[in-house]
Design an enzyme around this catalytic site. Structure first.
Site, PDB file in Angstrom:
ATOM      1  N   SER A   1      52.873 -23.045  23.759  1.00 55.82           N
ATOM      2  CA  SER A   1      53.345 -23.317  24.977  1.00 55.82           C
ATOM      3  C   SER A   1      52.972 -23.509  26.071  1.00 55.82           C
ATOM      4  O   SER A   1      53.032 -24.225  27.595  1.00 55.82           O
ATOM      5  CB  SER A   1      54.826 -22.669  25.346  1.00 55.82           C
ATOM      6  OG  SER A   1      55.444 -22.723  24.522  1.00 55.82           O
TER       7      SER A   1
ATOM      8  N   LYS B   1      52.145 -26.624  28.038  1.00 50.98           N
ATOM      9  CA  LYS B   1      53.305 -27.458  28.554  1.00 50.98           C
ATOM     10  C   LYS B   1      53.287 -27.416  29.736  1.00 50.98           C
ATOM     11  O   LYS B   1      53.452 -28.583  30.803  1.00 50.98           O
ATOM     12  CB  LYS B   1      54.701 -26.592  29.152  1.00 50.98           C
ATOM     13  CG  LYS B   1      55.210 -26.667  27.349  1.00 50.98           C
ATOM     14  CD  LYS B   1      56.123 -25.670  27.818  1.00 50.98           C
ATOM     15  CE  LYS B   1      56.845 -25.327  25.717  1.00 50.98           C
ATOM     16  NZ  LYS B   1      58.060 -25.001  25.417  1.00 50.98           N
TER      17      LYS B   1
ATOM     18  N   TYR C   1      53.953 -33.749  20.494  1.00 47.11           N
ATOM     19  CA  TYR C   1      54.086 -32.102  20.601  1.00 47.11           C
ATOM     20  C   TYR C   1      53.965 -30.960  19.916  1.00 47.11           C
ATOM     21  O   TYR C   1      52.679 -29.710  20.506  1.00 47.11           O
ATOM     22  CB  TYR C   1      56.241 -32.045  21.520  1.00 47.11           C
ATOM     23  CG  TYR C   1      56.683 -30.300  21.202  1.00 47.11           C
ATOM     24  CD1 TYR C   1      56.649 -29.642  22.751  1.00 47.11           C
ATOM     25  CD2 TYR C   1      56.688 -29.021  20.697  1.00 47.11           C
ATOM     26  CE1 TYR C   1      56.892 -28.866  23.180  1.00 47.11           C
ATOM     27  CE2 TYR C   1      57.210 -28.230  20.927  1.00 47.11           C
ATOM     28  CZ  TYR C   1      57.478 -27.598  21.839  1.00 47.11           C
ATOM     29  OH  TYR C   1      57.838 -26.823  22.087  1.00 47.11           O
TER      30      TYR C   1
ATOM     31  N   TYR D   1      60.210 -17.107  30.256  1.00 47.16           N
ATOM     32  CA  TYR D   1      62.028 -17.998  29.901  1.00 47.16           C
ATOM     33  C   TYR D   1      62.438 -16.902  30.745  1.00 47.16           C
ATOM     34  O   TYR D   1      62.627 -16.264  30.983  1.00 47.16           O
ATOM     35  CB  TYR D   1      61.101 -17.767  28.203  1.00 47.16           C
ATOM     36  CG  TYR D   1      60.207 -18.023  27.411  1.00 47.16           C
ATOM     37  CD1 TYR D   1      60.237 -19.743  27.817  1.00 47.16           C
ATOM     38  CD2 TYR D   1      59.098 -18.523  27.115  1.00 47.16           C
ATOM     39  CE1 TYR D   1      59.212 -21.045  27.093  1.00 47.16           C
ATOM     40  CE2 TYR D   1      58.409 -18.946  25.836  1.00 47.16           C
ATOM     41  CZ  TYR D   1      58.665 -20.198  26.677  1.00 47.16           C
ATOM     42  OH  TYR D   1      57.673 -21.169  25.943  1.00 47.16           O
TER      43      TYR D   1
ATOM     44  N   VAL E   1      53.515 -18.244  22.577  1.00 41.03           N
ATOM     45  CA  VAL E   1      53.956 -18.016  21.159  1.00 41.03           C
ATOM     46  C   VAL E   1      52.147 -17.572  20.203  1.00 41.03           C
ATOM     47  O   VAL E   1      52.487 -16.789  19.439  1.00 41.03           O
ATOM     48  CB  VAL E   1      54.545 -18.370  20.335  1.00 41.03           C
ATOM     49  CG1 VAL E   1      55.970 -18.105  21.343  1.00 41.03           C
ATOM     50  CG2 VAL E   1      55.080 -19.911  19.630  1.00 41.03           C
TER      51      VAL E   1
END
Ligand code: GLU
Length: 314
Positions: free
Chosen positions: A62, A65, A189, A237, A255
């Site tokens: 992530s 992102k 992705y 998050y 992760v």
């Protein structure tokens, strides 16, 4: 002095018994050795200090992102916010219920649903290969290193098992908020998440967010500020509040066990330890950043302005 501090933190982390749990929902990541640890710091002076397994490559997941968001903001500007929000969420990173509650407009670009949308946005009507080449080009330019690559085995592993992400993407498309097919968007992705780099490379790639990169800026200052704000509020998050409390600087986790953290105007910091906590963020990575932040007074919420040890105030 800084080298001594990060070496001490590295030694402390290597001795930790409880290292968290490696992400096993992506089969290729389940076999990573959780005993690894690395920390790397880039400073405005151009110096870099690293400790531990700083040259060992790991899966960006992530953290990618941040870079797709940088490209999307550069290309679409404010228009992006019609499709995705910028509010933190107390739902898990891959929450399905959250997307339904927000009627297909994900709360922020870092939750999986929001990131899938950002990928759709930079894919436009394009070809995934071109979008991934653009992303790699951006990350390589940021790191000043052309050797950064995608691991296709990790991408295929997630493509085969990432049912949650397929569900999220199909739901977004049913709401009319995904312009490309689910196949194209998720193919892109999963590959962006499978970019691999080392902790030392990641710290260098984050310099543009700290405003300490030499050479012309990669993105506009407004976009840097906005991305840092989102990293602060949403980068961990539903553990973002806890991270702000303990560490106090903008950061984005993945992760794969990496975290990219930014001290605006001063430093880009990367940490890597593959074991995760219950929020899906690196357990020892968070602990190490907390120690570093407290020892150097890095938190943006410190009453005293941040100063590197041994460097006089301007
Ligand atoms: N590829 C991972 C997923 O979509 C990224 C999650 C993360 O790194 O937090 O589940």
């Amino acid at each position: 002095m800084l080298q001594t501090i990060i070496d001490e933190i590295g030694a402390q982390m290597r001795g930790e018994e409880d290292r968290g749990k490696v992400a096993d929902y992506i089969p290729e990541l389940s076999c990573i050795d959780p005993r690894q640890f690395a920390l790397s710091v880039c400073l405005a002076s151009g110096e870099q200090f690293s400790t531990g397994d700083a040259d060992q490559h790991f899966s960006m997941q992530s953290i990618s992102k941040v870079f797709t968001l940088a490209i999307a903001l550069g290309r679409l500007g404010e228009g992006l916010w019609r499709r995705v929000g910028r509010e933190p969420s107390n739902s898990a990173f891959n929450s399905i219920v959250e997307v339904e509650l927000s009627a297909g407009r994900p709360r922020n670009p870092f939750m999986n649903a929001g990131a899938i949308l950002v990928t759709d946005a930079i894919l436009a009507k394009g070809v995934p290969r071109h979008t991934l080449a653009e992303l790699l080009h951006f990350i390589r330019a940021a790191a000043g290193d052309d050797s950064i690559l995608i691991n296709p085995v990790v991408a295929a592993s997630e493509k085969a098992t990432g049912d949650r992400n397929w569900a999220l993407a199909h739901y977004l498309r049913s709401c009319g908020n995904l312009t490309n097919t689910v196949d194209l968007v998720l193919g892109t992705y999963f590959h962006q998440c499978a970019i691999e780099l080392s902790c030392a490379q990641l710290a260098r790639a984050g310099r543009f967010l700290a405003g300490i990169q030499s050479g012309p800026p990669l993105i506009a200052a407004d976009n840097v500020r906005n991305i840092n704000a989102l990293m602060m509020t949403c980068g961990h998050y539903d553990g973002s509040g806890e991270f702000a409390f303990r560490v106090g600087i903008p950061a984005k986790s993945g992760v794969g066990g990496g975290i990219l953290a930014v001290v605006p105007g001063a430093a880009s910091i990367a940490v890597w330890s593959p074991g995760l906590n219950s929020f899906g963020n690196s357990k020892l990575g968070t602990q190490a950043l907390e120690l570093l932040s407290k020892r150097l007074g890095l938190s943006l919420f410190e009453p005293e302005p941040f100063r590197l040890p041994g460097v006089a105030a301007a």
